[in-house]
Structure formats: C-alpha cells, structure tokens
Scaffold this active site. Structure first.
Site, short mmCIF file in Angstrom:
data_model
loop_
_atom_site.label_atom_id
_atom_site.label_comp_id
_atom_site.label_asym_id
_atom_site.label_seq_id
_atom_site.Cartn_x
_atom_site.Cartn_y
_atom_site.Cartn_z
N GLY A 6 0.85 -1.19 0.00
CA GLY A 6 0.00 0.00 0.00
C GLY A 6 0.88 1.24 0.00
O GLY A 6 2.07 1.15 0.33
N CYS A 37 5.34 -6.11 1.59
CA CYS A 37 5.70 -4.70 1.55
C CYS A 37 5.05 -3.92 2.71
O CYS A 37 5.41 -4.15 3.86
CB CYS A 37 5.34 -4.12 0.18
SG CYS A 37 6.23 -2.60 -0.15
N TYR A 38 4.07 -3.07 2.45
CA TYR A 38 3.40 -2.37 3.55
C TYR A 38 2.84 -3.38 4.55
O TYR A 38 2.86 -3.15 5.76
CB TYR A 38 2.27 -1.50 2.96
CG TYR A 38 1.46 -0.74 3.99
CD1 TYR A 38 1.95 0.45 4.53
CD2 TYR A 38 0.21 -1.19 4.41
CE1 TYR A 38 1.21 1.15 5.48
CE2 TYR A 38 -0.53 -0.50 5.36
CZ TYR A 38 -0.03 0.68 5.89
OH TYR A 38 -0.76 1.39 6.82
N HIS A 60 7.98 -7.88 -3.63
CA HIS A 60 6.67 -8.33 -4.14
C HIS A 60 6.78 -9.69 -4.83
O HIS A 60 7.11 -9.76 -6.01
CB HIS A 60 6.12 -7.29 -5.13
CG HIS A 60 5.70 -6.04 -4.45
ND1 HIS A 60 4.42 -5.84 -3.98
CD2 HIS A 60 6.40 -4.93 -4.11
CE1 HIS A 60 4.34 -4.66 -3.38
NE2 HIS A 60 5.53 -4.09 -3.46
N GLU A 115 4.51 -11.51 -5.87
CA GLU A 115 3.44 -11.71 -6.86
C GLU A 115 3.81 -11.18 -8.24
O GLU A 115 3.16 -11.49 -9.23
CB GLU A 115 2.14 -11.05 -6.37
CG GLU A 115 2.13 -9.51 -6.35
CD GLU A 115 2.80 -8.90 -5.12
OE1 GLU A 115 3.57 -9.60 -4.45
OE2 GLU A 115 2.55 -7.72 -4.85
N VAL A 134 -16.36 -12.92 -24.58
CA VAL A 134 -16.05 -14.14 -23.82
C VAL A 134 -16.94 -14.25 -22.58
O VAL A 134 -17.55 -15.30 -22.32
CB VAL A 134 -14.57 -14.15 -23.38
CG1 VAL A 134 -14.25 -15.39 -22.57
CG2 VAL A 134 -13.67 -14.07 -24.61
N ASP A 135 -17.05 -13.17 -21.81
CA ASP A 135 -17.74 -13.27 -20.53
C ASP A 135 -19.23 -13.60 -20.68
O ASP A 135 -19.74 -14.50 -20.03
CB ASP A 135 -17.59 -11.96 -19.73
CG ASP A 135 -16.13 -11.56 -19.57
OD1 ASP A 135 -15.26 -12.45 -19.74
OD2 ASP A 135 -15.85 -10.38 -19.30
N SER A 136 -19.90 -12.86 -21.56
CA SER A 136 -21.34 -13.13 -21.66
C SER A 136 -21.58 -14.48 -22.33
O SER A 136 -22.55 -15.17 -22.02
CB SER A 136 -22.08 -12.00 -22.38
OG SER A 136 -21.77 -11.97 -23.74
N SER A 137 -20.67 -14.92 -23.21
CA SER A 137 -20.84 -16.22 -23.85
C SER A 137 -20.68 -17.36 -22.83
O SER A 137 -21.47 -18.30 -22.82
CB SER A 137 -19.82 -16.44 -24.97
OG SER A 137 -20.01 -15.47 -25.97
N LYS A 159 -10.21 -13.60 -15.86
CA LYS A 159 -10.46 -13.85 -17.28
C LYS A 159 -10.00 -15.24 -17.73
O LYS A 159 -10.73 -15.94 -18.42
CB LYS A 159 -9.72 -12.78 -18.10
CG LYS A 159 -10.15 -12.72 -19.54
CD LYS A 159 -11.45 -11.98 -19.65
CE LYS A 159 -11.86 -11.67 -21.04
NZ LYS A 159 -13.04 -10.77 -21.03
#
Ligand code: XMP
Length: 513
Positions: free
Chosen positions: A55, A82-83, A172, A174, A229-232, A369
């Site tokens: 942060g 980190c923070y 970090h 990640e 993609v999402d709505s399908s 996604k």
C-alpha cells in the site's frame, strides 16, 4: 463442499489482483477484501491464511491504514507483503522508519539472499532477483522474529516467526520480476497454511450449475449476449444448468466484425435455449448518421442498446432473473474511486432498471479472465469464442474515425478480416493481446494499374499488454505486414493505403476513439 479459502486484505496496493491471481494459480481459492474487515467478518469468512497487500501509506503516520485489532493473534498464518510486512513489524514491537538515500530505499529489480531454512523459502535457491518498491524500512525487527532475507542495501528484507506463523517480505513475490515469487506463495499456502489445492474449474463448474438450478427452480432467466467471452461463458453455464428456461437476447447492432453474429449464434445451437437475435443494424446506423464525435457515438450506441434490450424484454414479459457476465476484475475495480473518464466504456453489463425481474445472478463474479476461458472450454464452447480477443461494446463504430456508414463498415470488416487471417496464418495470435484494423477519415492519392485513385487509408493496430491500462505496440514482422497490406489494397475496394500504428498507450489509447 466448501473450498479452502485465503483472505487477501487490501491496503491499497497496486498489485492486489496479481496476488489473488497467483494464489488461484496455486489452486487455492481466495478473495480480495478491504482492510476494514472486522474480526467477526474474518472469522465468518474462515480463511486458512491471510495475506496483507502492499500500500502507498507509511505505517507510522497517524492516518495510515491498519487491520482489525486482534487479527495477529487469531492463530491464522499471515503473509505481509511490503506495507503488509511493515504492519507486522509495527504492531508487534518492531520499528519502521523512512528510508534515507543510500539506506534501504529500494525500487526495482534487486539481488536478494534468502535463508532457505525458513518455510517460505524452503526448497528454493539461496539468491535471486526480487522486485522492490518501498520507501520505508524495518529498522528494528520485532521480538520473536528472525531475519530471513537481505540485499546489499537492506539488511531486513524478510522476517518470520515460524511459531506464530507470521511472515513478512519487503519485496513483491506476486510480480513476475521476482524470481520464484510464485513458488514462495506456493510455500506459504501449502507448507504454512496447509492448503490441499482444492480449487479446480471442474468442481467450480459443477457447483455453479447446482447452485443455479437450486436458485432458479422453475423460474426464467434473461441474459444479454454480446458474443464477448464473458457473456458467452455465462450463457453457456446457464444453458447447461437450466436449458429452455434461459432466454438470450443477442443484439446485433450491425457493428460486429465479419461473420461474428453467425458464429455466436452457431455456438449456442447445441443447447435447448431461446436465442433471440435482434438484427438492429438499420436502427443503429440511422441514429449514428452524421455523427462524428467519438463520445457522442459511444453514448448513442449505449443508449440504443438499452432501448432494444428493453423492447425485447417487454415482448418476453416477466422474467424472474437477469443474468450478467460480470467478472472479478470488474468487481475489484468498481470498489475503487473512479479515475478521470478518458472514454465512457459501454458494456452489455449494467442494463437493469427496466426489465421486470426479481434478482440479478452473476455466476462469474469471482473468476479471473483466464479462469472464465477455462470454464468456457469445460462447457464445450468453441476455441474461437473462448479465446476471442477483447472487442469493445460499441464495436466497429469506434474503429471508424468520424461518421459511420454502411460502406465504411463493409470496407473495415473486410480489411480487419484479412489482417486477422494473416496473423493466424503466421501463428502470431498468442504474441499479441489485441489486434484489429481501423478506418481513418483520410483519403489520399494513389496509383493503381495506370490510373489515379483517391481512396481511404486503413490503419492496423496491434498491442501487447497485461492489463490494457498500458500497452506497447507489437513488433509484427515486416513480411507479415507486407502480406496484409498487399492483400488489403488488392482485395478491398476503395482502400489505397495501409498504415501501421506504432504508438504505445499512453500516450495513445488502444482504440482510436
Ligand atoms: P482503450 O481504447 O481505452 O481500450 O485504451 C482499452 C481496452 O478496452 C476496450 N474498450 C472497450 N470495451 N466497451 C468495452 O467493453 C467499450 O466501450 C470499450 N472501449 C474500449 C478496448 O478494446 C481495449 O481492449
């Protein structure tokens, strides 16, 4: 059966979504929640481990962000990044101070040495590059903790108290730049929190289908299908769960790419659902006639979309549920303050208030996604739909600079199709995140055969990006560009020039309008 869960408490870091991604990659379910979560809420969530994000604050400042009192003594393993690491030090009797020049302030790739007897670094190399981004540093390590990593500039890069299962890292893990970062997170999850890796898409799919059936019962569901993609994937999930109780309204606004409308329709043939394709091209085009200003075009399309959907909703009558393909990044993003509006994005999402329904169901709201794509595959959607690159709601209208006409749409569809076809032939699809053709509002002089031409210029755009907030233009090999250009000027009438956009975002945007 419930999955094991990890809680990511967000202190305003830039990489909160990335942390969640990494945890899910390790097959452990997690959610990002605000740092304000109370102890009671945390107990109810029942995590096997907690991660404090980074942060922008300094823990020693008066108005800085702190987690609920008592969280450090709950007995749940904690990893502070980190923070988050500085919070551990600050609350447990250590000292965090502002780093001075040449003294522990670190930014960027840093060679770091690890003590591999600490479970967090167990089995990993004793040194490697880590990604640092901190202006404060732990001057005094709290009692009971040992130092487990250092760099040339900073003696206190990581701390741990294995008895209390509290771990902190200044860097970090990640971020991709940190070598073995995901392996460290994996160690935290499996060796420290006791994760078993029960987050799989197969399980998730079955659970989702069961839950949809329970919730919907004998009711009906309406979904706005855009072909994205999402709505399908959302539609496929409901189709699998409740079949004929689902009605999908697919508004073909006439601003889709070549063959797109038919492809979407074909993909849903195998399910017994009501798919209503509304061919509304004429209607959209007449509203757009004479309009050249980008924001005005976007607003017209967004509004018209809602009108069409509303009319269809009224024809269908009462619907019990509205389904939406909202995904996790949308959920996390909408929890934050709004940045300045660069473009008013239009999505098929936020429709509501006109259709008569009881409740909205968003079964993808906890998925990223790539998880959505995996779910789509499991449901049997074709690869071309599942891997579809992002396509903006206003469609080709914002890829035609200036006024949109049927003739221009036709030119653009053909040019864009050729570009995509050549990229596929050259096997380059995976090296770029979005690529398309746009039609400029420029006409210029050319020569074809022996005659003078005065025709349009098509521009090609391709970007490589992780998050679409920033993007770099793709270095497409010249010979591929050459083939695309040759085919476009030969095969598409009224185009005599092809340009390639070599601007990054910023200062440009991905789309042209
Ligand atoms: P820009 O042009 O803002 O695009 O750099 C970033 C990403 O967003 C997509 N985009 C949209 N997507 N509705 C959408 O659903 C929109 O109105 C819209 N405008 C841009 C764009 O294609 C790129 O992936």
């Amino acid at each position: 059966m419930q999955n094991q869960k990890v809680l990511i408490l967000n202190f305003g870091g830039q990489y909160d979504q990335l942390i969640a991604r990494r945890v899910r990659e390790c097959k452990v379910y997690c959610e990002v929640r605000p740092y304000t979560m109370t102890l009671a809420e945390i107990k109810e969530y029942d995590p096997i481990g907690i991660i404090f994000t980074g942060g922008p604050d300094s823990v020693y400042k008066e108005d800085s962000l702190h987690p609920a009192d008592g969280i450090l003594t709950m007995g749940i393993p904690i990893l502070g990044i980190c923070y988050g690491c500085q919070l551990l030090a600050h609350h447990l009797g250590g000292a965090v101070v502002e780093a001075g020049e040449g003294n522990a302030r670190e930014y960027g790739k840093t060679l770091t040495h690890y003590d591999t007897s600490c479970l967090l670094f167990d089995g990993l190399p004793e040194e490697g590059i880590s990604w640092m981004s901190h202006g404060d540093y732990m001057e005094k390590v709290p009692e009971g903790f040992s130092l487990t990593a250092h760099s040339a500039m900073c003696p206190n890069v990581a701390i741990c108290d294995e008895n209390r299962k509290l771990y902190g890292v200044q860097f970090h893990p990640e971020v991709n730049h940190t070598e073995n970062g995901t392996a460290m997170i994996h160690n935290f999850l499996y060796k420290i929190c006791g994760a078993v890796g029960d987050w799989t898409m197969e399980d998730y799919m079955h659970r989702c289908i069961r839950e949809i059936r329970e919730k919907v019962g004998a009711g009906t569901v309406l979904l706005a299908l855009s072909g994205g993609v999402d709505s399908s994937v959302c539609a496929a999930l409901f189709a699998e769960a409740i079949g004929s109780q689902l009605t999908c309204v697919f508004v073909d606004h006439g601003l889709l790419r070549k063959q797109e409308g038919d492809e979407v329709e074909a993909a849903f043939k195998k399910w017994d659902i009501h798919l209503i394709r509304v061919n509304a091209a004429k209607r959209f085009l007449s509203k757009l006639a004479g309009v050249a200003e980008p924001e005005k075009k976007r607003k017209i399309i967004g509004e018209e979309f809602i009108r069409v959907f509303e009319e269809e909703g009224k024809k269908i009558g009462k619907t019990d549920f509205l389904a939406q393909g909202t995904i996790y990044p949308d959920v996390i993003e909408s929890g934050k303050g709004n940045a300045e509006t660069i473009k008013s994005h239009h999505n098929v999402g936020g429709l509501p208030d006109f259709v008569d329904f009881k409740e909205i169901i968003e079964p993808l709201r906890l998925l990223f996604k790539d998880e959505v794509r995996e779910l789509g595959r499991k449901l049997g959607l074709p690869e071309y739909l599942v891997m579809r690159q992002p396509f903006p709601g206003p469609g080709l209208a914002i890829r035609i600079i200036g006024e949109v006409t049927e003739e221009k749409l036709e030119i653009l569809r053909e040019a864009d199709f050729i570009f995509r076809e050549e990229i596929a032939k050259a096997n380059l699809e995976k090296t770029m995140n979005q690529y398309f053709a746009a039609l400029t509002n420029m006409k210029s002089v050319g020569v074809m055969g022996d005659g003078r031409t005065y025709d349009w210029a098509v521009v090609l755009r391709s970007v490589t990006t992780e998050d679409f907030m920033t993007a770099d233009w793709t270095r497409i090999p010249y010979e591929v560009l050459d083939r695309v250009s040759g085919r476009i000027v030969n095969e598409v009438s009224h185009v005599n020039r092809v340009l390639y956009d070599i601007t990054s975002k910023p200062p440009a945007t991905v789309e042209f309008e």
